[in-house]
Write an enzyme that holds these catalytic residues in place. Structure first.
Site, PDB file in Angstrom:
ATOM      1  N   ARG A   1       9.540   0.308  -7.410  1.00  0.00           N
ATOM      2  CA  ARG A   1      10.329   1.310  -6.829  1.00  0.00           C
ATOM      3  C   ARG A   1      11.794   1.193  -6.451  1.00  0.00           C
ATOM      4  NH1 ARG A   1       5.461   2.898  -3.014  1.00  0.00           N
ATOM      5  NH2 ARG A   1       5.425   0.683  -3.208  1.00  0.00           N
TER       6      ARG A   1
ATOM      7  N   ARG B   1       8.452   6.243 -13.910  1.00  0.00           N
ATOM      8  CA  ARG B   1       7.166   6.492 -13.146  1.00  0.00           C
ATOM      9  C   ARG B   1       6.936   7.883 -13.130  1.00  0.00           C
ATOM     10  NH1 ARG B   1       3.369   7.281 -10.625  1.00  0.00           N
ATOM     11  NH2 ARG B   1       2.698   6.297  -8.387  1.00  0.00           N
TER      12      ARG B   1
HETATM   13  O1  CP3 Z   1       4.717  -8.312  -8.743  1.00  0.00           O
HETATM   14  C1  CP3 Z   1       4.813  -7.435  -9.787  1.00  0.00           C
HETATM   15  O2  CP3 Z   1       6.016  -6.691 -10.007  1.00  0.00           O
HETATM   16  C2  CP3 Z   1       3.811  -7.052 -10.894  1.00  0.00           C
HETATM   17  C3  CP3 Z   1       2.941  -6.095 -10.562  1.00  0.00           C
HETATM   18  C4  CP3 Z   1       2.266  -5.827  -9.287  1.00  0.00           C
HETATM   19  C5  CP3 Z   1       1.688  -4.684  -8.443  1.00  0.00           C
HETATM   20  N1  CP3 Z   1       0.971  -5.234  -7.353  1.00  0.00           N
HETATM   21  C6  CP3 Z   1       2.565  -3.464  -8.840  1.00  0.00           C
HETATM   22  C7  CP3 Z   1       2.387  -2.254  -7.619  1.00  0.00           C
HETATM   23  C8  CP3 Z   1       1.356  -7.046  -8.600  1.00  0.00           C
HETATM   24  C9  CP3 Z   1       1.219  -8.450  -9.026  1.00  0.00           C
HETATM   25  C10 CP3 Z   1       0.525  -6.477  -7.736  1.00  0.00           C
HETATM   26  C11 CP3 Z   1      -0.437  -7.112  -6.590  1.00  0.00           C
HETATM   27  C12 CP3 Z   1      -0.968  -6.367  -5.579  1.00  0.00           C
HETATM   28  N2  CP3 Z   1      -1.412  -5.365  -5.703  1.00  0.00           N
HETATM   29  C13 CP3 Z   1      -1.552  -7.084  -4.545  1.00  0.00           C
HETATM   30  C14 CP3 Z   1      -1.259  -8.605  -4.100  1.00  0.00           C
HETATM   31  C15 CP3 Z   1       0.070  -8.901  -3.730  1.00  0.00           C
HETATM   32  C16 CP3 Z   1       0.483  -8.414  -2.479  1.00  0.00           C
HETATM   33  O3  CP3 Z   1       1.430  -7.523  -2.315  1.00  0.00           O
HETATM   34  O4  CP3 Z   1       0.048  -8.877  -1.309  1.00  0.00           O
HETATM   35  C17 CP3 Z   1      -1.928  -6.105  -3.645  1.00  0.00           C
HETATM   36  C18 CP3 Z   1      -2.806  -6.367  -2.189  1.00  0.00           C
HETATM   37  C19 CP3 Z   1      -2.291  -4.791  -4.452  1.00  0.00           C
HETATM   38  C20 CP3 Z   1      -2.927  -3.730  -4.144  1.00  0.00           C
HETATM   39  C21 CP3 Z   1      -2.079  -2.389  -4.011  1.00  0.00           C
HETATM   40  N3  CP3 Z   1      -1.296  -1.988  -4.990  1.00  0.00           N
HETATM   41  C22 CP3 Z   1      -1.589  -1.821  -2.777  1.00  0.00           C
HETATM   42  C23 CP3 Z   1      -1.938  -2.055  -1.316  1.00  0.00           C
HETATM   43  C24 CP3 Z   1      -0.650  -0.884  -3.311  1.00  0.00           C
HETATM   44  C25 CP3 Z   1       0.055   0.193  -2.321  1.00  0.00           C
HETATM   45  C26 CP3 Z   1       1.011  -0.191  -1.505  1.00  0.00           C
HETATM   46  C27 CP3 Z   1       2.465  -0.004  -2.385  1.00  0.00           C
HETATM   47  O5  CP3 Z   1       3.252  -0.790  -2.434  1.00  0.00           O
HETATM   48  O6  CP3 Z   1       2.612   1.219  -2.636  1.00  0.00           O
HETATM   49  C28 CP3 Z   1      -0.498  -1.065  -4.421  1.00  0.00           C
HETATM   50  C29 CP3 Z   1       0.429  -0.065  -5.435  1.00  0.00           C
HETATM   51  C30 CP3 Z   1       1.274  -0.824  -6.319  1.00  0.00           C
HETATM   52  N4  CP3 Z   1       0.896  -2.029  -7.056  1.00  0.00           N
HETATM   53  C31 CP3 Z   1       2.706  -0.343  -6.625  1.00  0.00           C
HETATM   54  C32 CP3 Z   1       3.255  -1.389  -7.594  1.00  0.00           C
HETATM   55  C33 CP3 Z   1       4.747  -1.282  -8.116  1.00  0.00           C
HETATM   56  C34 CP3 Z   1       3.203   0.689  -6.101  1.00  0.00           C
HETATM   57  C35 CP3 Z   1       2.810   2.122  -6.918  1.00  0.00           C
HETATM   58  C36 CP3 Z   1       3.853   3.141  -7.096  1.00  0.00           C
HETATM   59  O7  CP3 Z   1       4.795   2.778  -8.014  1.00  0.00           O
HETATM   60  O8  CP3 Z   1       3.693   4.180  -6.790  1.00  0.00           O
END
Ligand code: CP3
Length: 343
Positions: A28, A37
């Protein structure tokens, strides 16, 4: 063509210029991500649309030319592939239909719903087609413990109370969930490697909340099984482990999980990591994502300290956790510039 530098380093080479990539380098904080997105339906839809997921993966590569691209996907793709209902709510994060006892496990299957997530592997192949030769594609999965917390709690949690209660009160039943996740993770990582990923990473983002005996049972042992199985088929693909928050147990993790390289969270002192971890394995990390938000001298001194402590051995520069949405993209550009300059 020679190997991407990051591959040499993850196999043990020391480099004057540290290879780098950033967790959440796509996302984002990039206007081109927000634009794509906005016209792509839900976050899950975007993850499972191969051409778009590949495009998002490549966005930061075009801007900053890091040494690694991380596939745009999410760790919760695995529960979705096992048949659990999942959606992402704006401002709230992931919402799953919770599974908190052995009976709930019967709703899951390793085979029945897996086709839901196979678009991921097509995204991997498409990224590889668009990737410069000197950039490696990093596939990933959540580690079983971290994924289990979301499956059991049904959302992000502060205390993991339901998951821990299940693990303490019924280790056999909870162990069945972990076993299923071990199998699913092996399958998911192998499929990403088959499709072209040349490195894989296991995110154990909530490893740090476990008591030491639980850390052994639910972080180290399952990861070891995954590593052994993936290595049997792909012995040359480096596996990075990220036991976030593990503290002094980072050392135990480095000794026993079997991973090839250790990703450090922001709290790990880099001089300690040089002595206790880098003597065993390549390390990756660990600038505070907030130093990247602030930029300028705060960022420069953080980079200088980390490089001073870790450049004597195999070292990949990264953050200690993901890029956060308020990060100015120009600061990432400055960081990339700084890392390309010699010390
Ligand atoms: O690193 C990267 O750029 C690769 C893509 C990636 C995402 N999530 C994209 C994402 C990776 C490797 C993850 C891993 C992930 N996802 C973890 C482990 C790493 C960490 O951050 O501790 C975890 C715990 C998740 C679970 C998850 N996904 C949560 C809790 C959330 C919501 C919180 C948030 O940041 O919005 C997501 C959503 C998410 N995953 C987004 C992205 C780009 C945001 C969604 C959006 O664009 O609306």
């Amino acid at each position: 063509m020679s190997n991407p530098l990051i591959l040499d380093v993850l196999r043990g080479a020391t480099s004057k210029r540290p290879p780098f990539w950033l967790m959440r380098q796509a996302g984002r904080y990039l206007p081109e991500y927000r634009e794509l997105r906005a016209r792509s339906g839900s976050f899950l839809d975007l993850c499972l649309a191969p051409a778009k997921a590949a495009e998002v993966t490549l966005q930061p590569i075009k801007r900053f030319h890091p040494d690694g691209a991380i596939l745009f996907s999410d760790i919760l793709i695995i529960p979705y592939g096992l048949g659990q209902a999942l959606h992402f709510e704006e401002g709230r994060g992931p919402i799953l239909e919770p599974i908190d006892n052995a009976a709930g496990l019967s709703r899951l299957s390793l085979t029945e719903h897996w086709s839901r997530i196979e678009a991921t592997y097509e995204a991997v192949s498409r990224v590889c087609e668009g990737l410069p030769d000197d950039v490696a594609l990093i596939g990933f999965a959540g580690a079983p413990w971290t994924v289990a917390t979301y499956m059991v709690e049904g959302e992000s949690s502060r205390d993991y109370a339901k998951t821990k209660q299940w693990a303490y009160s019924d280790p056999v039943g909870f162990g069945q969930l972990i076993d299923l996740l071990v199998e699913a993770t092996i399958r998911h990582l192998k499929a990403q490697i088959e499709a072209g990923a040349s490195i894989v990473k296991l995110f154990d983002s909530w490893a740090g909340v476990l008591a030491p005996d639980q850390f052994e049972a639910w972080t180290i042992k399952p990861i070891r099984r995954i590593v052994d199985a993936v290595k049997q088929s792909y012995p040359n693909v480096p596996i990075i482990g990220f036991p976030r928050g593990a503290g002094v147990l980072y050392r135990t993790f480095a000794e026993r999980s079997g991973v090839d390289a250790i990703a450090l969270d922001t709290s790990v002192p880099t001089d300690w990591a040089a002595r206790e971890l880098q003597s065993l394995k390549p390390v990756q990390g660990n600038m505070d994502p907030l130093a990247l938000v602030v930029g300028g001298d705060a960022m420069k001194s953080a980079v200088a300290r980390i490089r001073k402590d870790l450049s004597g051995g195999p070292f990949v520069f990264n953050l200690g956790h993901g890029v956060i949405p308020i990060t100015p993209p120009e600061h990432v550009e400055q960081l990339a510039q700084l890392l390309r300059d010699s010390v």
